[in-house]
Every structure is written in C-alpha cells, then in structure tokens.
Design a protein around this motif. Structure first.
Motif, PDB file in Angstrom:
ATOM      1  N   ALA A   1      20.333 -20.640 123.323  1.00  7.60           N
ATOM      2  CA  ALA A   1      21.496 -20.063 122.743  1.00  7.60           C
ATOM      3  C   ALA A   1      22.416 -19.655 124.101  1.00  7.60           C
ATOM      4  CB  ALA A   1      21.077 -18.785 122.182  1.00  7.60           C
ATOM      5  N   LEU A   2      21.906 -19.348 125.059  1.00 11.11           N
ATOM      6  CA  LEU A   2      22.864 -18.932 126.113  1.00 11.11           C
ATOM      7  C   LEU A   2      23.662 -20.115 126.629  1.00 11.11           C
ATOM      8  CD1 LEU A   2      23.904 -16.965 128.327  1.00 11.11           C
ATOM      9  CD2 LEU A   2      21.852 -17.555 129.757  1.00 11.11           C
ATOM     10  N   GLU A   3      22.893 -21.104 126.991  1.00  9.84           N
ATOM     11  CA  GLU A   3      23.505 -22.640 127.127  1.00  9.84           C
ATOM     12  C   GLU A   3      24.684 -22.867 126.165  1.00  9.84           C
ATOM     13  OE1 GLU A   3      22.488 -27.133 128.233  1.00  9.84           O
ATOM     14  OE2 GLU A   3      20.843 -25.625 127.484  1.00  9.84           O
ATOM     15  N   GLU A   4      24.345 -22.867 124.874  1.00 10.07           N
ATOM     16  CA  GLU A   4      25.439 -23.375 124.017  1.00 10.07           C
ATOM     17  C   GLU A   4      26.505 -21.914 123.933  1.00 10.07           C
ATOM     18  OE1 GLU A   4      23.293 -22.813 120.118  1.00 10.07           O
ATOM     19  OE2 GLU A   4      22.328 -24.934 120.449  1.00 10.07           O
TER      20      GLU A   4
ATOM     21  N   GLN B   1      27.707 -20.546 126.651  1.00 10.09           N
ATOM     22  CA  GLN B   1      28.551 -20.980 127.990  1.00 10.09           C
ATOM     23  C   GLN B   1      29.060 -22.161 127.531  1.00 10.09           C
ATOM     24  OE1 GLN B   1      25.421 -21.251 130.770  1.00 10.09           O
ATOM     25  NE2 GLN B   1      25.262 -19.092 131.302  1.00 10.09           N
ATOM     26  N   ASN B   2      28.649 -23.244 127.060  1.00 10.98           N
ATOM     27  CA  ASN B   2      29.314 -24.459 126.663  1.00 10.98           C
ATOM     28  C   ASN B   2      30.569 -23.971 125.811  1.00 10.98           C
ATOM     29  OD1 ASN B   2      27.451 -25.785 128.243  1.00 10.98           O
ATOM     30  ND2 ASN B   2      26.084 -26.251 126.597  1.00 10.98           N
ATOM     31  N   THR B   3      30.037 -23.134 124.708  1.00 13.68           N
ATOM     32  CA  THR B   3      31.300 -22.806 123.619  1.00 13.68           C
ATOM     33  C   THR B   3      32.369 -22.080 124.552  1.00 13.68           C
ATOM     34  OG1 THR B   3      29.726 -22.719 121.810  1.00 13.68           O
ATOM     35  CG2 THR B   3      31.787 -21.475 121.578  1.00 13.68           C
ATOM     36  N   GLN B   4      31.877 -21.113 125.319  1.00 14.48           N
ATOM     37  CA  GLN B   4      33.074 -20.367 126.094  1.00 14.48           C
ATOM     38  C   GLN B   4      33.933 -21.394 126.948  1.00 14.48           C
ATOM     39  OE1 GLN B   4      31.180 -17.574 128.611  1.00 14.48           O
ATOM     40  NE2 GLN B   4      33.219 -16.558 129.157  1.00 14.48           N
ATOM     41  N   THR B   5      32.932 -22.084 127.499  1.00 15.11           N
ATOM     42  CA  THR B   5      33.782 -23.189 128.477  1.00 15.11           C
ATOM     43  C   THR B   5      34.914 -23.910 127.580  1.00 15.11           C
ATOM     44  OG1 THR B   5      32.082 -23.261 129.953  1.00 15.11           O
ATOM     45  CG2 THR B   5      33.518 -24.980 130.056  1.00 15.11           C
ATOM     46  N   GLN B   6      34.209 -24.530 126.341  1.00 14.62           N
ATOM     47  CA  GLN B   6      35.031 -25.191 125.721  1.00 14.62           C
ATOM     48  C   GLN B   6      36.346 -24.458 125.222  1.00 14.62           C
ATOM     49  OE1 GLN B   6      33.286 -26.885 122.212  1.00 14.62           O
ATOM     50  NE2 GLN B   6      34.863 -28.378 121.986  1.00 14.62           N
ATOM     51  N   LEU B   7      35.985 -23.383 124.715  1.00 16.04           N
ATOM     52  CA  LEU B   7      37.126 -22.411 124.326  1.00 16.04           C
ATOM     53  C   LEU B   7      38.233 -22.012 125.257  1.00 16.04           C
ATOM     54  CD1 LEU B   7      35.266 -19.665 122.053  1.00 16.04           C
ATOM     55  CD2 LEU B   7      36.878 -21.496 121.346  1.00 16.04           C
ATOM     56  N   VAL B   8      37.585 -21.965 126.679  1.00 21.37           N
ATOM     57  CA  VAL B   8      38.659 -21.523 127.608  1.00 21.37           C
ATOM     58  C   VAL B   8      39.431 -22.836 128.147  1.00 21.37           C
ATOM     59  CG1 VAL B   8      38.926 -21.057 130.178  1.00 21.37           C
ATOM     60  CG2 VAL B   8      37.159 -19.575 128.694  1.00 21.37           C
ATOM     61  N   GLN B   9      38.837 -24.097 128.079  1.00 22.54           N
ATOM     62  CA  GLN B   9      39.193 -25.125 128.162  1.00 22.54           C
ATOM     63  C   GLN B   9      40.350 -25.601 127.181  1.00 22.54           C
ATOM     64  OE1 GLN B   9      39.384 -26.196 131.230  1.00 22.54           O
ATOM     65  NE2 GLN B   9      40.395 -28.249 131.327  1.00 22.54           N
TER      66      GLN B   9
ATOM     67  N   PRO C   1      27.842 -27.333 133.456  1.00 16.80           N
ATOM     68  CA  PRO C   1      28.974 -26.457 133.461  1.00 16.80           C
ATOM     69  C   PRO C   1      28.805 -25.786 135.047  1.00 16.80           C
ATOM     70  CG  PRO C   1      28.016 -26.015 131.397  1.00 16.80           C
ATOM     71  CD  PRO C   1      27.053 -27.035 132.175  1.00 16.80           C
ATOM     72  N   PHE C   2      30.473 -25.672 135.362  1.00 16.78           N
ATOM     73  CA  PHE C   2      30.563 -24.785 136.620  1.00 16.78           C
ATOM     74  C   PHE C   2      29.973 -25.808 137.932  1.00 16.78           C
ATOM     75  CE2 PHE C   2      30.335 -21.768 133.266  1.00 16.78           C
ATOM     76  CZ  PHE C   2      31.674 -21.321 133.270  1.00 16.78           C
ATOM     77  N   PHE C   3      29.478 -26.893 137.913  1.00 18.06           N
ATOM     78  CA  PHE C   3      28.850 -27.516 139.169  1.00 18.06           C
ATOM     79  C   PHE C   3      30.113 -28.592 139.565  1.00 18.06           C
ATOM     80  CE2 PHE C   3      27.129 -31.141 140.905  1.00 18.06           C
ATOM     81  CZ  PHE C   3      26.437 -30.712 142.007  1.00 18.06           C
ATOM     82  N   THR C   4      30.445 -28.283 140.963  1.00 19.19           N
ATOM     83  CA  THR C   4      31.211 -29.271 141.398  1.00 19.19           C
ATOM     84  C   THR C   4      30.909 -29.524 142.951  1.00 19.19           C
ATOM     85  OG1 THR C   4      33.635 -29.256 142.064  1.00 19.19           O
ATOM     86  CG2 THR C   4      32.445 -27.073 142.173  1.00 19.19           C
TER      87      THR C   4
ATOM     88  N   LEU D   1      34.331 -27.515 135.641  1.00 18.33           N
ATOM     89  CA  LEU D   1      34.301 -27.685 134.097  1.00 18.33           C
ATOM     90  C   LEU D   1      34.933 -29.115 133.433  1.00 18.33           C
ATOM     91  CD1 LEU D   1      36.023 -24.252 133.196  1.00 18.33           C
ATOM     92  CD2 LEU D   1      33.652 -24.931 133.178  1.00 18.33           C
ATOM     93  N   GLY D   2      35.453 -29.850 134.448  1.00 19.19           N
ATOM     94  CA  GLY D   2      36.097 -31.124 133.889  1.00 19.19           C
ATOM     95  C   GLY D   2      34.935 -31.995 133.345  1.00 19.19           C
ATOM     96  N   LEU D   3      33.957 -32.424 134.243  1.00 20.67           N
ATOM     97  CA  LEU D   3      33.120 -33.440 133.816  1.00 20.67           C
ATOM     98  C   LEU D   3      32.117 -32.660 132.236  1.00 20.67           C
ATOM     99  CD1 LEU D   3      32.030 -35.132 137.036  1.00 20.67           C
ATOM    100  CD2 LEU D   3      33.406 -35.938 135.353  1.00 20.67           C
ATOM    101  N   ALA D   4      31.821 -31.339 132.626  1.00 21.49           N
ATOM    102  CA  ALA D   4      31.093 -30.912 131.639  1.00 21.49           C
ATOM    103  C   ALA D   4      31.894 -31.033 130.396  1.00 21.49           C
ATOM    104  CB  ALA D   4      30.728 -29.382 131.870  1.00 21.49           C
ATOM    105  N   ILE D   5      33.312 -30.533 130.168  1.00 22.60           N
ATOM    106  CA  ILE D   5      33.979 -30.804 128.969  1.00 22.60           C
ATOM    107  C   ILE D   5      33.907 -32.127 128.652  1.00 22.60           C
ATOM    108  CG2 ILE D   5      36.155 -30.303 128.057  1.00 22.60           C
ATOM    109  CD1 ILE D   5      36.305 -27.905 129.589  1.00 22.60           C
ATOM    110  N   SER D   6      34.241 -33.123 129.606  1.00 22.63           N
ATOM    111  CA  SER D   6      34.156 -34.357 129.398  1.00 22.63           C
ATOM    112  C   SER D   6      33.102 -35.093 128.610  1.00 22.63           C
ATOM    113  CB  SER D   6      34.654 -35.398 130.461  1.00 22.63           C
ATOM    114  OG  SER D   6      35.896 -34.886 131.232  1.00 22.63           O
ATOM    115  N   HIS D   7      31.991 -34.573 129.263  1.00 25.25           N
ATOM    116  CA  HIS D   7      30.753 -35.056 128.503  1.00 25.25           C
ATOM    117  C   HIS D   7      30.421 -34.389 127.105  1.00 25.25           C
ATOM    118  CE1 HIS D   7      26.322 -34.948 127.701  1.00 25.25           C
ATOM    119  NE2 HIS D   7      26.321 -36.218 128.688  1.00 25.25           N
ATOM    120  N   GLN D   8      30.826 -33.181 127.006  1.00 31.14           N
ATOM    121  CA  GLN D   8      30.883 -32.616 125.583  1.00 31.14           C
ATOM    122  C   GLN D   8      31.723 -33.435 124.442  1.00 31.14           C
ATOM    123  OE1 GLN D   8      31.721 -28.573 125.696  1.00 31.14           O
ATOM    124  NE2 GLN D   8      30.723 -28.139 123.590  1.00 31.14           N
TER     125      GLN D   8
END
Length: 591
Positions: free
Chosen positions: A269-272, A274-282, A526-529, A539-546
């Motif tokens: 749930a935390l990962e989801e 974070q992913n949702t938060q990342t996607q919303l921010v992006q 997410p947040f790995f660079t 966030l770029g590749l994490a969002i691209s993968h999503q």
C-alpha cells in the motif's frame, strides 16, 4: 554453565523449603526420639532395678555385701547401664558399680519419709519425669522413682530407684546412660539429614531437568519474538508439543504469519501510495507545463500567422514597387542630382537586389516558428488526454524538435549524431501526451549519458558510416550485450518496427558509458537516480515504466552494461482494447 533465572529462583525456593523442612523434622524427630528412647531406657532400667530388688530381698538376712555386689555386677554390663548401687535400710550404699570413688551426691542420700512417688494419684514432682505416657515405657509392680542426675564419672543419667520390700529393706538405684541416648538421637538426626540432603539433590536435579525442558522452548520463543521484532520471519520455531508452550508457539507462529502478511500489505500500500503520489505530482507538473506550452504556442501562433500571412503580400508589393522603380528609371532621361545622390547614398541597386532576399529569409523564419509551434502543440496534446489513434513517429519527431538544441555541439562534446530508422507502423491507440513524455525522458537520459561519457564508447558494426541495422526484437540475438567500438562520435539511434500480434516496438540506443548492473536493477524505482544531486529527481524512469506498463499494458526494458552503452526497448500493443492479447516475450538477459 549459565543457569537460567527460572532455575535460580526455583533453586532458592527449594533451599528455603528444604531448610524449613529439615529444621522442623530435626526438631520433631529429636523430641520424638527422646520421648521414645527415654521411655525405653526408663523401662529397661526399671526392669533391671526390679530384678535386683527382688533378688536383694532374699539376701537381706544374710547381710553379705559380696553377694549384693555379685548380683549388680551381672547387670552392670547390660547395654545402656551407667551405674547400679544398692542402699540398705539405713540408706547406706552396700554395693555399687562405680569404678572410682562413690560420687558425693550418693553418699548422703536423704530419704523423704513420704517420698514423692509415681503413685495412683498421678502426682509428678518438680525435677522428675514420668514416662508412663511413652508407648515404650513398661511399668513395674510397685512404685518407682525416676530422676535425672548428672555426676562425675557417669555424666548424664536417668536414675530409676525401686524399693526393696516397699522401702523397708532399702532401695536399688539403676542409672541409664543418657549420653548414649543423646548419641543415638544425634545419629538418627544425622542419618535423617543425609537422607533429606540426598532427596534435596535428587529434587534439584529433577527440577533442573524439568525447568530446562520448560525454559528451552521458552528461550526459543524469546529468540523468535526478538526475530519478529527485527522483522525476520524465517525460519519458524520447531516446537511441536501439545502443552501450553506448544499452544503458545503455535499462536505466535500464526500471529507472525498474520503480521508478515499485514506488513507486506502495508508495504504494498505504501509503494502504491508513493507511486500514486509520484504520478500525481508529475501529472500536475506536466499538466501545468502542457498548459504553459500550449498557451505560449497559441499566443505566438496568432502573430506569427499574421506575419506569415502578410509577408507574401509584402513580397508582392515590394516586387511591384521595384518593377515600377525600374520602369521609371528606364523611361526618365532627365537627371536629377539630388535623386542620384540619395540613390547612391542608400545603394539603391543593392537594396533592390537584397530586399527580396530579406523577405524570403523572413518567410523561412516564420515557417520555422510555425513548425516549432506545431511540435509544441503536438507534444503537449492537451486535447488528447484520452486514448487516441496517433502516429508514433510524429510524437518522436516533436520530442526531437524540442530537444534539438541539446543535440548540437557544446564545449564538452561534438554534435550528437541522430540515426532514425522508422518502420511502417499503423496508427497506435495510446495516451499521446504521456507517451511523448516517455520519449522525452528516455531521450533526455540518453543525451545526459553522452554528456557524461562524451561519446567515447560507441557501437560496433556501423561500417564506419555511422549507420547500423538494428535486429528485430523477436530475434534472441538482439538481447546480447551491446558490443564496444572505438567510435568517438556520440550517437543516438531510434528504431521502430511492427511486431507480430499487433505490437509495436521503439528502441532508443546510445553509445554512452553504460549503466552498472547494481544500478540497472534499481532504474525504475521511484526517486532513484544516477545523476548528480540537483540534476535528477529519480522520477523520470519510474513514471515512464508506470506509463508503459500500467497505462499502455506494455513492456519497458533496459539493456546495458558498464562501457557498453544503453538500450531502452518500449513495446506496446497497437490496440489498447485488445491489450489482453498474446504479449511477445522479451528474454531476460543478465548483462
């Protein structure tokens, strides 16, 4: 060997308990033994005294001390006898067994005319004990007096006096050795203490075994609880008993399994989240950026269209005015010095020749601005937020148009060579704006990689002309490591092709420095660079993968190794409504 605290506490309790039991039993045993043995010794002394008194009554008339002495000597060797002496009617000792002198306390024995005796009235004078209550005491016919005496030569003794002829002939005194009685009591108590000590040792051993059997699974439970606290859920404890400890172990294992499941659900749930938060921010950032780009493109588009629409008229009018000026010069033969001076000052001939060229350059510039505006509007795709059928190549070209300035040479590297090999693709159902963002992220990362590596690592097999034919994704050989070469030209290759089962593939390859295996495994987290601080958000590749995997039901794979360049492979279905069709399998290659 370290003893458990449970055994130590149990041992202390046992020591206290056995001490109390030993002391109580010793006191009770001493009293009981003294009671029984005193009764037994008194009975034995009474019997001896009675026997001597009966024998002495027949010898009173003979008045022969030797005879009395012979009688008491026979009884002196009996076990427990300390002394024997006989008093005559005058209360004189006429025979005794004392080895030394007669103790003074026996020389002047005063006799009460009415001596206190153990009579029928049950009287018990002070200093005397009656042992008729003892089961070992056997009374004698007549009367007997029992007293405790202490003297030199015999120590402690129980003195039993029996009258001869009811006291008229004297008395027989028999002293039973009380020291021997005390020694027997002490021996019995010592033996009892040894037995109790042995029982204590056996009890301690049994307790140790029992406590050890209890504490061992308890220690296992404690260790298991500590491992659970450290979120270590393996391996489970091996307690299979059916008692309370086994029930506790089973309950803890069930609780651990439930806790592990709950933690896994929380992490998911935390990962989801974070992913949702990342996607919303992006998404919010991209929405704001898209609105800004669209607004700027719209605002620029109106005046540019005005300029582009009027520049043709300006060009026509200019040519007409030049033609009129040329006609005027050819028809006028009169010379005007002022006009000639002005024409020479402005270099009229050059002006007439260059002004049309200037208009042509302005027309080319406006056309270029119109293309940029078209690319910006195509990239933002604000009017296509839902699934639309689009030309993938237009999205790639629009992205390249925006990044065109980054492909040019700078102080760190030469210009990046761009190789495009587009296959014949149908219109693809997708989210155009999000897919363009994926292209932007991958191409921007490729440019950054070439900035870092300066294009010193290239691709082999380009034949020296900078071109390379990329193998099909369905060919397993395409998954092999990217070979190395000595090309110094930084290069990005983009290839598209149609796969079987209505899938399309887009491959973006650079000849940069590559990505190590340990970092490649975390690329889509997410947040790995891998970029320096301040140059990447992770966030770029994490969002691209999503976007590719979740939104378009496709694949996004990275093939790279240190010093071998990097290749990103995008695969998406042509029809999103048929995304549940057979998905082509990309072999997983360890690079």
């Amino acid at each position: 060997m370290k003893l458990s605290s449970l055994f130590q506490k149990t041992l202390v309790g046992q020591v206290i308990l056995f001490s109390i039991v030993t002391l109580s039993m010793s006191v009770a045993s001493a009293y009981s033994l003294r009671w029984h043995l005193t009764g037994e010794y008194s009975s034995r002394g009474s019997a001896i005294a009675k026997g001597i008194a009966d024998s002495s009554a027949e010898l009173l008339g003979s008045d022969s001390p030797e005879t009395f002495q012979a009688i008491i000597d026979e009884s002196a060797d009996l076990r427990g006898v300390a002394y024997i002496f006989v008093l005559n009617a005058k209360r004189q000792i006429i025979a005794h067994t004392f080895k030394e002198a007669i103790p003074k306390q026996f020389l002047n024995l005063s006799v009460n005319p009415n001596p206190t005796k153990w009579g029928k009235d049950g009287s018990n004078p002070r200093g005397m004990r009656r042992f008729t209550h003892s089961p070992n005491f056997e009374g004698v016919n007549g009367e007997a007096i029992v007293q405790y005496r202490r003297g030199k030569g015999f120590g402690y003794a129980i003195d039993i006096s029996v009258p001869i002829l009811e006291g008229n002939g004297g008395y027989v005194h028999v002293g039973m050795d009380q020291t021997r009685l005390i020694t027997q009591i002490r021996s019995a108590i010592a033996l009892q203490s040894v037995v109790i000590f042995l029982l204590f040792v056996v009890s301690v051993i049994a307790t140790y075994i029992m406590v050890n059997r209890i504490s061992r699974p308890l220690h296992q439970l404690i260790d298991y609880a500590k491992r659970l606290a450290a979120r270590d859920f393996s391996p489970p404890i091996g307690i299979q008993s059916n008692d309370e400890i086994g029930l506790l172990a089973s309950t803890m294992q069930t609780m651990a399994a439930d806790t592990q499941t709950f933690i896994r659900q929380l992490e998911q749930a935390l990962e989801e989240l974070q992913n949702t938060q990342t996607q919303l921010v992006q998404s919010e950032k991209m929405s704001s950026l898209g609105q800004l780009v669209a607004g700027v493109a719209h605002e620029i588009n109106n005046p540019i269209n005005f300029i582009a629409g009027n520049i043709n008229y300006a060009s026509t009018y200019t040519h007409q005015m030049i033609d009129l000026l040329k006609l005027y010069n050819s028809q006028s033969h009169a010379s005007n010095s002022e006009i000639d001076a002005k024409a020479e000052a402005i270099d009229l001939n050059f002006l007439m020749e260059d002004f049309p060229k200037l208009l042509t350059s302005m027309r080319l510039g406006t056309e270029r601005i119109q293309e940029i505006i078209k690319s910006l509007r195509n990239f933002s795709r604000l009017d296509q937020a839902e699934v639309q059928k689009v030309n993938i190549h237009e999205g790639i070209d629009s992205t390249l148009m925006i990044l065109k300035h980054q492909l040019q040479a700078n102080g760190h590297r030469p210009p990046i060579e761009l190789v495009k090999e587009y296959g014949e693709l149908p219109a693809v159902e997708c989210y155009p704006g999000q897919l363009n963002q994926v292209f932007m992220n991958l191409l921007a990362n490729a440019i950054d990689a070439l900035e870092k590596g300066s294009g010193k690592i290239g691709r082999k097999g380009d034949g020296g002309n900078g071109k390379k034919t990329l193998p099909s994704l369905s060919d397993s050989s395409s998954q092999s490591p990217i070979p190395n070469s000595q090309s110094l030209v930084p290069k990005i290759e983009i290839k598209t092709e149609l796969l079987k089962d209505n899938w399309v593939a887009i491959r973006i390859v650079d000849n940069g420095s590559g990505i190590p295996a340990d970092k490649r495994q975390k690329l889509f987290d997410p947040f790995f660079t891998t970029k320096p601080i301040g140059k990447g958000t992770g966030l770029g590749l994490a969002i691209s993968h999503q976007v590719i995997v979740e939104k378009h039901h496709g694949h996004l794979q990275c093939l790279s190794d240190l010093g071998q360049g990097t290749e990103f492979i995008i695969e998406i279905p042509v029809y999103q409504s048929k995304s549940s069709a057979v998905i082509p399998t990309i072999p997983q290659v360890v690079r």
